[in-house]
Design a protein around this motif. Structure first.
Motif: not given
Length: 164
Positions: A26-34
């Motif tokens: 989830t943290q990796a996904l949030a970084r990619q989205i940001n």
């Protein structure tokens, strides 16, 4: 006895790893989205999505907004675990929207073009809660549909984990 302890130790490590994997993903996904939400044509604008368990918050902050006010303005609305808040002042606009994944009923994406002719994608989130339907989008500044499809599928996994 040693064999039993080793098996138990291995089981505990497996459970701990299984519990931390969704958080790491989830943290990796949030970084990619940001990263994808950064509009190269608007360097003073910041869009972020924070994912914390089954809660999410989107922040839109623009320090170069075409906003002129005689006094700062702030408005907010909260309904339980979700809501929004907006602030405006001369040249500054900020909006926060928070929601629970359990209330998100659908995730879709679509190509779009902004007013400057820039092509990108929007991920649309439909949020339904007693008595209200809301939808909002996450702009992803890429023309690579495979990346957007992957991000949408990963968000869908987050949503499904949080359904009651």
């Amino acid at each position: 006895m040693k064999t039993l302890l080793l098996i138990l130790s291995g089981s505990i490590c497996s459970v701990a790893q299984a519990q931390t994997t969704p958080t790491t993903e989830t943290q990796a996904l949030a970084r990619q989205i940001n990263q994808l939400m950064r509009d190269p044509q608007k360097p003073k604008q910041e869009l972020t999505l924070t994912l914390a368990g089954c809660h999410a918050e989107q922040l839109i902050r623009d320090r170069g907004a075409d906003v002129q006010t005689s006094q700062p303005l702030a408005v907010s609305f909260n309904r339980g675990d979700s809501g929004w808040a907006m602030k405006m002042d001369n040249g500054v606009f900020e909006m926060k929207m928070s929601f629970e994944w359990a209330n998100v009923t659908a995730l879709t994406y679509e190509p779009t073009t902004n007013d400057k002719g820039q092509k990108h994608f929007n991920i649309k989130l439909n949020n339904q809660k007693k008595g209200s339907n809301t939808s909002f989008s996450l702009p992803l500044f890429t023309t690579n549909e495979a990346v957007v499809k992957d991000v949408t599928a990963r968000l869908e996994k987050v949503r499904q984990r949080c359904q009651h």
